[in-house]
Write a protein that holds these residues in place. Structure first.
Motif, PDB file in Angstrom:
ATOM      1  N   ALA A  44      79.773 100.815  45.615  1.00  0.00           N
ATOM      2  CA  ALA A  44      80.170 100.676  44.219  1.00  0.00           C
ATOM      3  C   ALA A  44      81.300  99.672  44.147  1.00  0.00           C
ATOM      4  O   ALA A  44      81.989  99.431  45.134  1.00  0.00           O
ATOM      5  N   GLY A  60      71.789 101.327  34.224  1.00  0.00           N
ATOM      6  CA  GLY A  60      71.165 102.063  35.313  1.00  0.00           C
ATOM      7  C   GLY A  60      72.090 103.052  35.987  1.00  0.00           C
ATOM      8  O   GLY A  60      71.699 103.685  36.979  1.00  0.00           O
ATOM      9  N   TRP A  61      73.306 103.215  35.463  1.00  0.00           N
ATOM     10  CA  TRP A  61      74.241 104.151  36.093  1.00  0.00           C
ATOM     11  C   TRP A  61      73.724 105.590  36.030  1.00  0.00           C
ATOM     12  O   TRP A  61      74.122 106.453  36.819  1.00  0.00           O
ATOM     13  N   SER A  67      73.501 103.659  48.794  1.00  0.00           N
ATOM     14  CA  SER A  67      73.660 104.325  47.508  1.00  0.00           C
ATOM     15  C   SER A  67      75.114 104.569  47.171  1.00  0.00           C
ATOM     16  O   SER A  67      75.469 104.721  46.010  1.00  0.00           O
ATOM     17  N   ASN A  77      77.177 103.829  27.559  1.00  0.00           N
ATOM     18  CA  ASN A  77      77.617 103.292  28.858  1.00  0.00           C
ATOM     19  C   ASN A  77      79.128 103.312  29.016  1.00  0.00           C
ATOM     20  O   ASN A  77      79.646 102.852  30.033  1.00  0.00           O
ATOM     21  N   ALA A 102      78.589 107.809  39.224  1.00  0.00           N
ATOM     22  CA  ALA A 102      79.620 106.994  39.874  1.00  0.00           C
ATOM     23  C   ALA A 102      80.812 107.882  40.211  1.00  0.00           C
ATOM     24  O   ALA A 102      80.962 108.990  39.683  1.00  0.00           O
ATOM     25  N   THR A 128      71.135 106.723  37.029  1.00  0.00           N
ATOM     26  CA  THR A 128      70.368 107.091  38.229  1.00  0.00           C
ATOM     27  C   THR A 128      71.237 107.825  39.250  1.00  0.00           C
ATOM     28  O   THR A 128      70.876 108.891  39.761  1.00  0.00           O
ATOM     29  N   ASP A 129      72.417 107.255  39.543  1.00  0.00           N
ATOM     30  CA  ASP A 129      73.275 107.818  40.593  1.00  0.00           C
ATOM     31  C   ASP A 129      74.614 108.339  40.087  1.00  0.00           C
ATOM     32  O   ASP A 129      75.318 109.027  40.833  1.00  0.00           O
ATOM     33  N   MET A 162      80.064 101.058  32.123  1.00  0.00           N
ATOM     34  CA  MET A 162      79.199 101.174  33.290  1.00  0.00           C
ATOM     35  C   MET A 162      78.049 100.177  33.230  1.00  0.00           C
ATOM     36  O   MET A 162      77.557  99.826  32.158  1.00  0.00           O
ATOM     37  N   GLY A 216      78.287 105.058  43.754  1.00  0.00           N
ATOM     38  CA  GLY A 216      77.486 104.984  42.537  1.00  0.00           C
ATOM     39  C   GLY A 216      77.426 103.597  41.944  1.00  0.00           C
ATOM     40  O   GLY A 216      77.583 102.583  42.613  1.00  0.00           O
ATOM     41  N   ALA A 217      77.206 103.552  40.628  1.00  0.00           N
ATOM     42  CA  ALA A 217      76.997 102.285  39.926  1.00  0.00           C
ATOM     43  C   ALA A 217      78.295 101.502  39.778  1.00  0.00           C
ATOM     44  O   ALA A 217      79.397 102.064  39.811  1.00  0.00           O
ATOM     45  N   ASP A 218      78.146 100.195  39.611  1.00  0.00           N
ATOM     46  CA  ASP A 218      79.308  99.334  39.367  1.00  0.00           C
ATOM     47  C   ASP A 218      79.908  99.640  38.000  1.00  0.00           C
ATOM     48  O   ASP A 218      79.216 100.092  37.074  1.00  0.00           O
TER      49      ASP A 218
END
Length: 245
Positions: A26, A63-64, A23, A106, A69, A66-67, A60, A135-137
């Motif tokens: 990133a 789906g960012w 998780s 985003n 970044a 969710t977690d 982003m 987190g997300a990319d």
């Protein structure tokens, strides 16, 4: 039994650590080989002492939420060394670290501003570096150096190569010349002679009729009448004598 319990606990811990590592992965999709996105102050013609902060804009990955970044925004120079400030935001877009965050869909904007200049005039190099840690990319849209008022001093655009197929359409232009025929109708102007009839008013000569009414002699005029009668007779006799001669 005790050994089995210990092994089970170790296995559970290993799984938990593996999940955390997964998780926490990133990446900056347009970072360098080391995962850094670097902005060179001097290479962009900016005096180090004019820099009071940095502004970073991310796009982003879906789906960012969710977690969230997180990562680091770093000043790197002779005077600052590797001075890192952690940034981060939750899946709700709330700031959870030290760099103020603005969220628009985003698009995430991070702004770090200081009361004093970040670098000094004696620095031989000066950089702003962005890293992603968890987190997300994210894709860096822009990285800006800011002046004391928070205005942009420089910007590193993201290099994007877009190939556009160019289509040329040739339209044949047809010009039609219409022959214009003008028929001039003879205009006949009838001028009516104005005839003025002058009617002469003929006036019949006025005829004046004088009526003489004989007045009966009055008794007192007898002598005058006799005298006139005598003269008349004398005249007649004279006429007769002339005819005889």
């Amino acid at each position: 039994m005790k050994l089995k319990s210990i092994l089970a606990s170790v296995s559970a811990c290993a799984i938990a650590v593996s999940a955390m590592a997964l998780s926490a992965s990133a990446a900056l999709t347009n970072g360098d080989a080391d995962g850094n996105y670097v902005y060179d102050i001097m290479a962009n013609g900016i005096a180090p002492t004019d820099v009071y902060g940095a502004q970073l804009v991310f796009e982003m990955a879906d789906g960012w939420q969710t977690d969230g970044a997180g990562g680091g925004l770093i000043y790197n120079s002779d005077s600052t060394d590797w001075a890192s400030t952690e940034w981060g935001f939750s899946g709700e877009g709330e700031n959870v670290k030290d760099v103020p965050v603005t969220v628009d869909g985003n698009t995430i904007t991070l702004t770090l501003l200081s009361d004093t200049a970040v670098f000094v005039s004696s620095d031989t190099y000066a950089q702003i570096v962005c890293q992603a840690w968890w987190g997300a990319d994210a894709t860096v849209v822009s990285l800006n150096a800011l002046d004391a008022a928070g205005n942009v001093l420089g910007e590193v655009p993201v290099e994007t190569t877009t190939t556009t197929e160019e289509t040329t359409t040739t339209t044949e232009e047809t010009t039609t010349t219409a022959e214009e025929t003008t028929t001039a109708g003879e205009e006949t102007t009838t001028v009516a002679d104005e005839t003025t009839i002058v009617t002469e008013e003929t006036h019949a000569p006025e005829t004046t009729t004088t009526t003489t009414t004989a007045t009966a002699p009055q008794a007192g005029d007898a002598g005058v009448g006799l005298a006139v009668a005598g003269l008349t007779l004398a005249g007649a006799a004279a006429v007769v004598l002339r005819k005889k001669h």
